[in-house]
Motif scaffolding. Structure first.
Motif: not given
Length: 405
Positions: A191-201, A235-236
């Motif tokens: 899953i992407y677009g997770l809370p606090g996730q950056s492009l690098g993450d 979540p944010t």
């Protein structure tokens, strides 16, 4: 386990190995048939999950549920019409909470009443924290030839935010066990677009997944659904610009590593597209058994019917209650939307003739919506193909609105 006894009212047609005898000949254009088996328990309910899953307490009622599944299947056998099963998918919940012996018993009883296609795909969903090495070996021996492993992320803080009960080491261990057990076809869920996730993450997760050499990747954006903890306690999440950057960079990375996007959130190495899911997107037929499972079935007289089973496991196993919770026969007015809602998820779309084969409707019935979609740049202008443009894939809901009556 004891021999299964059919305890609720079952189908009246006589059952025979290789299918069910019917008083009419099977029509050659009936769609392929798949089977979905729902196991509704998880160790813990994830805060983003809106599937019909329930927290497992103490000892699972495995024997009772298996009996109910097979009883449920017996009642659906009158919809087979001599077709073979092209795929089986154990989903959940967490099907790997059930023993390999229970899964084997289900498969053997099903195969006794309906033929399996020679190249049948049998998929089991597993979570990294609920499997052991000997289970993987047993799964492979009993005929399961594809795994779908729910990784979601390899990063500790992201897994915690998602409420997952495994860590990165368990995820890596599960994939290693799959390889050792002889699974040469498996999917990883991310899953992407997770809370606090950056492009690098996000790209670190993808790179780690690619290193593990899955044949298939399900890579999809986190969405907040009603009736979930995230819905009431949101979540944010990353901003739209970040999500767009993640999507484009991730798609490029996957393509460079031999993973072709063939559906909105599905990427596969050549020859390893999920056959069970392709059957959905091509408007094939499927029997759904288990608590809350859905079915879509075509009949020789032209009817296309959706049904769904009772959601609560205790009700599903209750001998005094019926399995089926509802049924709906699709009208001719509903069929264009229903067909395209599935087919247009495929990046290449489908042959236009498939629409008539699956719905018994002329292509002309799509003319109004199709011309509007083409004019809006949402649908490709190809008479022989029904396919979204790149823009149409991004705005699929807007595209489908063109076909609502």
């Amino acid at each position: 386990m004891p021999k299964i006894k059919m305890t609720k009212n079952t189908a009246s047609q006589p059952i025979a190995s290789g299918g069910i005898k019917m008083p009419w000949a099977a029509l050659p254009l009936l769609p392929p048939l798949a089977l979905y088996i729902h196991i509704p328990w998880c160790v813990r309910k994830c805060p983003y999950c809106d599937f019909n899953s329930h927290t497992a307490h103490n000892v699972l009622p495995q024997e009772e549920y298996v009996n109910a599944l097979l009883d449920d299947f017996a009642q659906d056998l009158n919809t087979v019409y001599n077709r073979k099963l092209t795929s089986i998918f154990f989903g959940g919940g967490t099907p790997s909470l059930f023993s390999a012996a229970a899964l084997s018993y289900i498969l053997k009883n099903i195969e006794a009443h309906i033929q399996f296609a020679d190249e049948i795909e049998i998929t089991l969903e597993v979570n990294p924290s609920t499997v052991e090495q000997e289970n993987f070996v047993s799964y492979r021996k009993l005929g399961i030839n594809r795994l779908s492993i729910g990784i979601q992320s390899f990063q500790k803080n992201k897994l915690q935010a998602l409420g997952r009960i495994h860590d990165a080491d368990e995820a890596l261990r599960a994939v290693n066990m799959a390889h050792k057990a002889g699974f040469n076809n498996f999917n990883l869920d991310l899953i992407y677009g997770l809370p606090g996730q950056s492009l690098g993450d996000a790209l670190r997760d993808l790179r780690q997944a690619i290193i593990l050499k899955p044949t298939h990747l399900s890579w999809y954006q986190l969405t907040i659904e009603p009736n979930t903890i995230f819905w009431s306690q949101p979540p944010t999440l990353p901003e739209e610009n970040t999500l767009w950057e993640i999507q484009k960079a991730g798609q490029s990375l996957l393509a460079k590593n031999g993973y072709t996007q063939y559906e909105v959130s599905a990427y596969a190495q050549s020859g390893y597209q999920a056959q069970h899911n392709l059957n959905y997107w091509n408007f094939g037929d499927f029997i759904g058994i288990g608590a809350g499972a859905h079915s879509k079935l075509s009949h020789p007289d032209g009817r296309i019917v959706r049904t769904w089973k009772t959601r609560m496991p205790n009700d599903y196993m209750n001998l005094d209650k019926t399995f089926q919770a509802g049924t709906k026969e699709l009208t001719k007015e509903e069929l264009p939307f229903e067909f395209l809602m599935n087919a247009l998820r495929l990046t290449e779309g489908v042959d236009a003739n498939l629409y008539t084969q699956r719905t018994n409707l002329d292509l002309d019935s799509l003319n109004k919506g199709r011309s509007q979609a083409e004019y809006s740049g949402l649908m490709q202008i190809k008479p022989s193909q029904l396919a979204a443009t790149n823009r149409g894939q991004l705005f699929l809901n807007d595209l489908l609105q063109k076909f609502l009556n």
